[in-house]
Design an enzyme around this catalytic site. Structure first.
Site, PDB file in Angstrom:
ATOM      1  N   MET A  30       0.870  -1.038  -0.212  1.00  0.00           N
ATOM      2  CA  MET A  30      -0.055   0.042   0.025  1.00  0.00           C
ATOM      3  C   MET A  30       0.859   1.372  -0.035  1.00  0.00           C
ATOM      4  SD  MET A  30      -3.295  -1.188   1.972  1.00  0.00           S
ATOM      5  CE  MET A  30      -2.636  -0.851   3.683  1.00  0.00           C
ATOM      6  N   HIS A  34       9.132   1.196   3.203  1.00  0.00           N
ATOM      7  CA  HIS A  34      10.228   1.037   4.093  1.00  0.00           C
ATOM      8  C   HIS A  34      10.843  -0.090   3.884  1.00  0.00           C
ATOM      9  CE1 HIS A  34       7.962  -1.885   6.200  1.00  0.00           C
ATOM     10  NE2 HIS A  34       7.010  -1.078   6.221  1.00  0.00           N
ATOM     11  N   HIS A  37       9.527  -3.584   3.056  1.00  0.00           N
ATOM     12  CA  HIS A  37       9.273  -3.582   1.628  1.00  0.00           C
ATOM     13  C   HIS A  37      10.450  -3.659   0.912  1.00  0.00           C
ATOM     14  CE1 HIS A  37       5.644  -0.820   3.288  1.00  0.00           C
ATOM     15  NE2 HIS A  37       5.189  -1.986   2.897  1.00  0.00           N
ATOM     16  N   GLY A 147       5.659  -9.700   4.050  1.00  0.00           N
ATOM     17  CA  GLY A 147       6.346  -9.518   5.514  1.00  0.00           C
ATOM     18  C   GLY A 147       5.894 -10.317   6.593  1.00  0.00           C
ATOM     19  N   LYS A 149       5.645  -9.371   9.386  1.00  0.00           N
ATOM     20  CA  LYS A 149       5.017  -8.785  10.461  1.00  0.00           C
ATOM     21  C   LYS A 149       3.676  -8.823  10.704  1.00  0.00           C
ATOM     22  CE  LYS A 149       4.658  -3.981  10.471  1.00  0.00           C
ATOM     23  NZ  LYS A 149       3.303  -3.889  11.156  1.00  0.00           N
ATOM     24  N   GLN A 153      -1.700 -12.169   7.843  1.00  0.00           N
ATOM     25  CA  GLN A 153      -2.138 -11.941   6.644  1.00  0.00           C
ATOM     26  C   GLN A 153      -1.518 -13.157   5.908  1.00  0.00           C
ATOM     27  OE1 GLN A 153      -2.481  -8.174   4.403  1.00  0.00           O
ATOM     28  NE2 GLN A 153      -0.182  -8.401   3.966  1.00  0.00           N
ATOM     29  N   VAL A 176      11.443  -6.890   9.699  1.00  0.00           N
ATOM     30  CA  VAL A 176      12.620  -5.830   9.447  1.00  0.00           C
ATOM     31  C   VAL A 176      12.553  -5.115  10.621  1.00  0.00           C
ATOM     32  CG1 VAL A 176      14.191  -4.332   8.134  1.00  0.00           C
ATOM     33  CG2 VAL A 176      13.079  -6.155   7.095  1.00  0.00           C
ATOM     34  N   LYS A 184       9.693  -2.383  11.589  1.00  0.00           N
ATOM     35  CA  LYS A 184       9.524  -1.443  10.692  1.00  0.00           C
ATOM     36  C   LYS A 184       8.073  -1.252  10.046  1.00  0.00           C
ATOM     37  CE  LYS A 184      13.850  -0.287   9.427  1.00  0.00           C
ATOM     38  NZ  LYS A 184      14.639   0.646   9.195  1.00  0.00           N
ATOM     39  N   ARG A 187       3.123   2.764   9.198  1.00  0.00           N
ATOM     40  CA  ARG A 187       2.370   3.648  10.295  1.00  0.00           C
ATOM     41  C   ARG A 187       3.115   4.008  11.437  1.00  0.00           C
ATOM     42  NH1 ARG A 187      -1.659  -0.822   9.054  1.00  0.00           N
ATOM     43  NH2 ARG A 187      -3.823   0.227   8.487  1.00  0.00           N
TER      44      ARG A 187
END
Ligand code: PAF
Length: 281
Positions: A30, A34, A37, A147, A149, A153, A176, A184, A187
């Site tokens: 989106m 950072h 990505h 990712g 994080k 998802q 990361v 990271k 947001r």
């Protein structure tokens, strides 16, 4: 790098690439890129002939009170970063291009969503799965990079790829972190200065949990209490959830065994942050 805004054009590029037997590495995002990505893009670059990055802030995955309008955007900066990572095609459709009419169909995710972020963001993963179904159909990637994080998802995308028989290899990539441990995230920019310092407690609490498990603690409830105590004592942020589940099935567990995820979400003034640890017991 070529910026593409039309679905017809990205489909035609994908078809030609496939016809030439070249592999496509796809990184859906989106935007407001950072280092997390960039790590996905680097891996996609190493493993594929062609790299396609998509930037689309998907309205379908935001609830009515969520941060769609304030979600950070900086397309110029994203383009420069994507160029540096040697992206071949940056797909940047408008909302009108992606959803010219109210969708007559959506993908409903039935499993792995009644926990973690899915519990407090009803419909979020339906929005994610719907947009990814559209993007996968347009880009026809060989490999898609996500990712960890957002580990829930990744689990949902694994289900989507497997249930709908997309011939796509899912490549999950490790979180990361900033030097002080904060995961990271696009947001993070919405944290107030004092909250930015406090936010490091998320990762510290996860590490404390890991150490406790390594010392022999087996009871998930005790570990969850420990994490909550650490977070509450070091930040004004409101804990949304702390959960320990099997991974990637995301089922509750009584004893810690096999692969588990310890995941948490904390709400700060203008932003809600998530973090997790996946452990092999
Ligand atoms: O993780 C994200 O940035 C989004 O959920 C995704 C996968 C690009 C779908 O909109």
């Amino acid at each position: 790098m070529k910026v593409i805004t039309s679905i017809r054009e990205i489909q035609s590029i994908a078809k030609q690439t496939k016809a030439a037997s070249l592999s496509i590495g796809f990184v859906p995002t989106m935007g407001f890129l950072h280092e997390g990505h960039l790590t996905l893009l680097k891996k996609a670059r190493q493993e594929n002939d062609i790299v396609i990055l998509s930037i689309f802030v998907n309205p379908l995955q935001f609830g009515p009170t969520e941060d769609f309008s304030t979600y950070p955007r900086d397309f110029g900066r994203d383009c420069a970063l994507a160029e540096c990572e040697k992206v071949d095609y940056l797909f940047h459709p408008s909302a009108a291009e992606m959803y010219p009419v109210d969708p007559s169909l959506k993908v409903v995710v039935q499993d792995r969503t009644d926990v973690l972020c899915g519990k407090s963001r009803p419909g979020h993963f339906d929005g994610v799965a719907t947009v990814l179904t559209k993007l996968f159909n347009m880009v026809i990637p060989t490999r898609a990079y996500f990712g960890l994080k957002d580990a829930q998802q990744v689990a949902v995308v694994e289900g989507l790829i497997s249930d709908f028989n997309f011939p796509i290899e899912l490549v999950p990539v490790d979180i990361v972190r900033e030097e002080d441990g904060l995961a990271k995230s696009s947001r993070n920019i919405n944290l107030l200065p004092e909250e930015r310092n406090q936010a490091t407690v998320l990762y510290r609490s996860l590490n404390a949990a890991r150490e406790t498990i390594e010392k022999g603690e087996q009871n998930p409830k005790k570990i969850i209490s420990l994490i909550k105590e650490i977070i509450s004592s070091e930040t004004n942020g409101q804990i949304d959830y702390v959960e320990i589940l099997t991974y990637p099935e995301l089922k509750p567990l009584v004893n810690l065994e096999n692969t588990i995820i310890i995941a948490l979400a904390v709400k700060f003034t203008k932003v809600r942050l998530i973090d997790n640890l996946i452990l092999e017991i």
